[in-house]
Motif scaffolding. Structure first.
Motif, PDB file in Angstrom:
ATOM      1  N   ALA A   1       0.818  -1.218   0.000  1.00 37.16           N
ATOM      2  CA  ALA A   1       0.000   0.000   0.000  1.00 37.16           C
ATOM      3  C   ALA A   1       0.847   1.262   0.000  1.00 37.16           C
ATOM      4  N   VAL A   2       2.110   1.180   0.425  1.00 38.93           N
ATOM      5  CA  VAL A   2       2.967   2.367   0.418  1.00 38.93           C
ATOM      6  C   VAL A   2       4.026   2.325  -0.684  1.00 38.93           C
ATOM      7  N   LEU A   3       3.903   1.374  -1.593  1.00 31.67           N
ATOM      8  CA  LEU A   3       4.793   1.348  -2.759  1.00 31.67           C
ATOM      9  C   LEU A   3       4.242   2.234  -3.870  1.00 31.67           C
ATOM     10  N   ALA A   4       5.126   2.875  -4.615  1.00 29.77           N
ATOM     11  CA  ALA A   4       4.723   3.644  -5.790  1.00 29.77           C
ATOM     12  C   ALA A   4       4.173   2.684  -6.845  1.00 29.77           C
ATOM     13  N   PRO A   5       3.230   3.132  -7.659  1.00 28.20           N
ATOM     14  CA  PRO A   5       2.626   2.247  -8.667  1.00 28.20           C
ATOM     15  C   PRO A   5       3.637   1.562  -9.583  1.00 28.20           C
ATOM     16  N   ASP A   6       4.651   2.282 -10.056  1.00 25.31           N
ATOM     17  CA  ASP A   6       5.654   1.665 -10.932  1.00 25.31           C
ATOM     18  C   ASP A   6       6.470   0.605 -10.196  1.00 25.31           C
ATOM     19  N   THR A   7       6.678   0.799  -8.907  1.00 25.36           N
ATOM     20  CA  THR A   7       7.432  -0.169  -8.115  1.00 25.36           C
ATOM     21  C   THR A   7       6.617  -1.446  -7.930  1.00 25.36           C
ATOM     22  N   VAL A   8       5.316  -1.296  -7.673  1.00 26.66           N
ATOM     23  CA  VAL A   8       4.430  -2.464  -7.579  1.00 26.66           C
ATOM     24  C   VAL A   8       4.448  -3.232  -8.898  1.00 26.66           C
ATOM     25  N   ALA A   9       4.298  -2.521  -9.998  1.00 28.65           N
ATOM     26  CA  ALA A   9       4.251  -3.164 -11.313  1.00 28.65           C
ATOM     27  C   ALA A   9       5.543  -3.924 -11.615  1.00 28.65           C
ATOM     28  N   GLU A  10       6.683  -3.308 -11.316  1.00 28.00           N
ATOM     29  CA  GLU A  10       7.967  -3.965 -11.583  1.00 28.00           C
ATOM     30  C   GLU A  10       8.161  -5.175 -10.679  1.00 28.00           C
ATOM     31  N   LEU A  11       7.782  -5.074  -9.413  1.00 29.30           N
ATOM     32  CA  LEU A  11       7.896  -6.202  -8.490  1.00 29.30           C
ATOM     33  C   LEU A  11       7.045  -7.376  -8.963  1.00 29.30           C
ATOM     34  N   GLU A  12       5.800  -7.112  -9.315  1.00 28.97           N
ATOM     35  CA  GLU A  12       4.903  -8.179  -9.767  1.00 28.97           C
ATOM     36  C   GLU A  12       5.379  -8.794 -11.075  1.00 28.97           C
ATOM     37  N   ARG A  13       5.922  -7.963 -11.971  1.00 24.69           N
ATOM     38  CA  ARG A  13       6.429  -8.470 -13.247  1.00 24.69           C
ATOM     39  C   ARG A  13       7.638  -9.365 -13.017  1.00 24.69           C
ATOM     40  N   SER A  14       8.596  -8.891 -12.218  1.00 27.44           N
ATOM     41  CA  SER A  14       9.827  -9.655 -12.039  1.00 27.44           C
ATOM     42  C   SER A  14       9.624 -10.906 -11.174  1.00 27.44           C
ATOM     43  N   ALA A  15       8.741 -10.826 -10.188  1.00 32.41           N
ATOM     44  CA  ALA A  15       8.504 -11.972  -9.301  1.00 32.41           C
ATOM     45  C   ALA A  15       7.452 -12.931  -9.841  1.00 32.41           C
ATOM     46  N   GLU A  16       6.679 -12.462 -10.826  1.00 28.31           N
ATOM     47  CA  GLU A  16       5.587 -13.250 -11.408  1.00 28.31           C
ATOM     48  C   GLU A  16       4.597 -13.717 -10.341  1.00 28.31           C
ATOM     49  N   GLN A  17       4.304 -12.848  -9.393  1.00 31.13           N
ATOM     50  CA  GLN A  17       3.296 -13.112  -8.371  1.00 31.13           C
ATOM     51  C   GLN A  17       2.776 -11.775  -7.845  1.00 31.13           C
TER      52      GLN A  17
ATOM     53  N   GLY B   1      21.679  -0.136   7.641  1.00 29.40           N
ATOM     54  CA  GLY B   1      21.651  -1.257   6.709  1.00 29.40           C
ATOM     55  C   GLY B   1      20.804  -1.075   5.463  1.00 29.40           C
ATOM     56  N   ASP B   2      20.226   0.097   5.252  1.00 30.23           N
ATOM     57  CA  ASP B   2      19.359   0.282   4.080  1.00 30.23           C
ATOM     58  C   ASP B   2      19.234   1.765   3.759  1.00 30.23           C
ATOM     59  N   THR B   3      18.949   2.039   2.511  1.00 31.62           N
ATOM     60  CA  THR B   3      18.544   3.369   2.071  1.00 31.62           C
ATOM     61  C   THR B   3      17.280   3.179   1.258  1.00 31.62           C
ATOM     62  N   ILE B   4      16.272   4.003   1.536  1.00 38.78           N
ATOM     63  CA  ILE B   4      14.988   3.933   0.840  1.00 38.78           C
ATOM     64  C   ILE B   4      14.734   5.269   0.170  1.00 38.78           C
ATOM     65  N   PHE B   5      14.284   5.218  -1.078  1.00 36.22           N
ATOM     66  CA  PHE B   5      13.927   6.414  -1.826  1.00 36.22           C
ATOM     67  C   PHE B   5      12.409   6.480  -1.934  1.00 36.22           C
ATOM     68  N   LEU B   6      11.854   7.664  -1.736  1.00 40.58           N
ATOM     69  CA  LEU B   6      10.407   7.859  -1.770  1.00 40.58           C
ATOM     70  C   LEU B   6      10.055   9.043  -2.657  1.00 40.58           C
ATOM     71  N   ALA B   7       8.810   9.066  -3.102  1.00 39.14           N
ATOM     72  CA  ALA B   7       8.259  10.197  -3.853  1.00 39.14           C
ATOM     73  C   ALA B   7       6.915  10.548  -3.238  1.00 39.14           C
ATOM     74  N   ILE B   8       6.559  11.815  -3.341  1.00 42.31           N
ATOM     75  CA  ILE B   8       5.272  12.249  -2.797  1.00 42.31           C
ATOM     76  C   ILE B   8       4.189  12.033  -3.854  1.00 42.31           C
ATOM     77  N   PHE B   9       3.098  11.456  -3.427  1.00 42.99           N
ATOM     78  CA  PHE B   9       1.931  11.198  -4.270  1.00 42.99           C
ATOM     79  C   PHE B   9       0.725  11.808  -3.561  1.00 42.99           C
ATOM     80  N   PRO B  10      -0.399  11.965  -4.263  1.00 51.57           N
ATOM     81  CA  PRO B  10      -1.604  12.369  -3.535  1.00 51.57           C
ATOM     82  C   PRO B  10      -1.859  11.346  -2.428  1.00 51.57           C
ATOM     83  N   GLY B  11      -1.977  11.778  -1.229  1.00 53.44           N
ATOM     84  CA  GLY B  11      -2.185  10.855  -0.122  1.00 53.44           C
ATOM     85  C   GLY B  11      -0.929  10.559   0.676  1.00 53.44           C
ATOM     86  N   GLY B  12       0.229  11.004   0.217  1.00 50.84           N
ATOM     87  CA  GLY B  12       1.433  10.840   1.028  1.00 50.84           C
ATOM     88  C   GLY B  12       2.629  10.268   0.295  1.00 50.84           C
TER      89      GLY B  12
END
Length: 122
Positions: free
Chosen positions: A39-55, A88-99
């Motif tokens: 729910a807090v992933l950007a739309p393109d990130t969701v799409a790429e994850l689902e495409r690459s993981a095939e689930q 141990g991590d770096t996370i990049f975020l973008a602002i969208f309507p809703g946060g």
């Protein structure tokens, strides 16, 4: 005279919100709450994850090899973008309507090259 600007917030408030989103994201992944993490992933990130993981995102995200949750150690906000550094991590975020939304996670710096991220949009 006092003027209120709706929809505007200080850089500190925006940095705190970005850090909170990043921390919550990693906690949700760690706790197996795939729907909440997606729910807090950007739309393109969701799409790429689902495409690459095939689930579906909710299944793929909890199987992804992301670092464990950790508190933010540094947050930088650049306009509509944010970088949150955690232990141990770096996370990049973008602002969208809703946060803030996560556009890349599991990122490690590389000298003189872009970050290498285990999760990112296309």
């Amino acid at each position: 005279m006092v003027f209120a600007l709706s929809g505007c917030s200080s850089v500190g408030d925006r940095a705190e919100a970005a850090a909170s989103t990043a921390e919550r994201f990693l906690q949700d992944v760690h706790d197996g709450r795939g729907d909440a993490a997606c729910a807090v992933l950007a739309p393109d990130t969701v799409a790429e994850l689902e495409r690459s993981a095939e689930q579906p995102c909710a299944e793929a995200i909890v199987a992804d090899a992301l670092p464990p949750p950790a508190p933010a150690t540094e947050t930088s906000v650049y306009g509509q973008w944010a970088q949150v550094r955690l232990t141990g991590d770096t996370i990049f975020l973008a602002i969208f309507p809703g946060g803030w939304r996560v556009v890349a996670a599991g990122c490690t710096p590389r000298p003189d090259r872009p970050y290498d991220c285990t999760l990112q949009g296309s």
